[in-house]
Design an enzyme around this catalytic site. Structure first.
Site, PDB file in Angstrom:
ATOM      1  CB  SER A 136      82.886  30.704 105.443  1.00  0.00           C
ATOM      2  OG  SER A 136      82.031  31.104 104.254  1.00  0.00           O
ATOM      3  CE1 TYR A 149      78.696  27.874 107.762  1.00  0.00           C
ATOM      4  CE2 TYR A 149      78.692  29.614 106.134  1.00  0.00           C
ATOM      5  CZ  TYR A 149      79.397  28.578 106.493  1.00  0.00           C
ATOM      6  OH  TYR A 149      80.469  27.851 106.069  1.00  0.00           O
TER       7      TYR A 149
END
Length: 252
Positions: A136, A149
């Site tokens: 990501s 995250y």
């Protein structure tokens, strides 16, 4: 066209994983997809005769070892492993419980490691293979309110670089694709949380997330799949240890 014949895609029952599985299948690769929801896996498998679903938990080592053994016994060794499974929750760091922290790292980081670990030795012995982590932009920069995250995805990028260094002489390439906000169910969950916590409209919430992309739009799953497909091609045989940002210029 990829020269490889069998791929594993985790989180293959929806979103980016589904798009990657279909792209590989359309390129002539047999694809094993895994996830925890059998109905989703069956729905994706119904879209291509080359796609086969096996329910498995990426956070459980025995489950992933069993998946590798079962899939390879019927369709041959994995030439490609795409560690795509992921999850995210949102809260200020001081309000993140230890359980939430551990779950996020278990799925996104430990799960990525357990996904690729069973394939590493055999790929190195055959002197060919592709390992691709779907990380990501959160693996390349920081975002507020998603500390677990961000930490996990930075860990995935570090894991990728370590494995790339270990395999420079084996013919196995290891890379990470780092998308910005992708138009998937996970994005819709992020929008829902913003609406619940701020009282803003769905439209405003979506606009705020899209604005992180300089192109002012959401990445589409097929764009991520195209990057993965290229990394699996013979043309990318010299590309290893790299983070490919698919983010409209948000990160470099």
């Amino acid at each position: 066209m990829t020269p490889f014949r069998h791929a594993l895609v985790t989180g293959g029952g929806s979103g980016v994983g589904r798009a990657i599985a279909l792209a590989l299948a359309n390129d002539g690769v047999d694809v094993t997809i895994c996830g925890r929801r059998e109905a989703q896996l069956e729905a994706v498998a119904a879209e291509s005769e080359r796609i086969h679903g096996i329910a498995a938990d990426v956070t459980d080592e025995a489950s992933m070892q069993a998946l590798h053994a079962k899939a390879e016994a019927t369709r041959g060794p994995f030439d490609i492993v795409v560690a795509n499974a992921g999850m995210a929750s949102s809260a200020p760091a001081q309000k993140v419980s230890l359980a939430d922290w551990q779950q996020t790292l278990a799925v996104n980081l430990t799960g990525a490691f357990l996904t690729v670990k069973p394939a590493l030795g055999a790929m190195a012995k055959r002197k060919q293979g592709r390992i691709i982590f779907v990380a990501s932009t959160a693996g390349l920069k920081g975002y507020g309110y998603v500390a677990p995250y961000v930490a996990a995805k930075h860990g995935v990028v570090g894991l990728m670089r370590a494995l790339a260094a270990e395999n420079t002489k084996t013919g196995v390439t290891v890379n990470a694709v780092c998308p910005g906000f992708v138009e998937t169910d996970m994005l819709e969950e992020s929008v829902r949380r913003i609406v619940e916590k701020t009282g803003r409209s769905v439209e405003d919430a979506r606009k705020s997330l899209a604005a992180t992309n300089p192109q002012n739009r959401f990445i589409q799953p097929d764009e991520v799949a195209a990057a993965v497909l290229w990394l699996c091609s013979d043309a990318a045989r010299s590309i290893t240890g790299q983070t490919i940002s698919v983010s409209g210029g948000e990160t470099w």
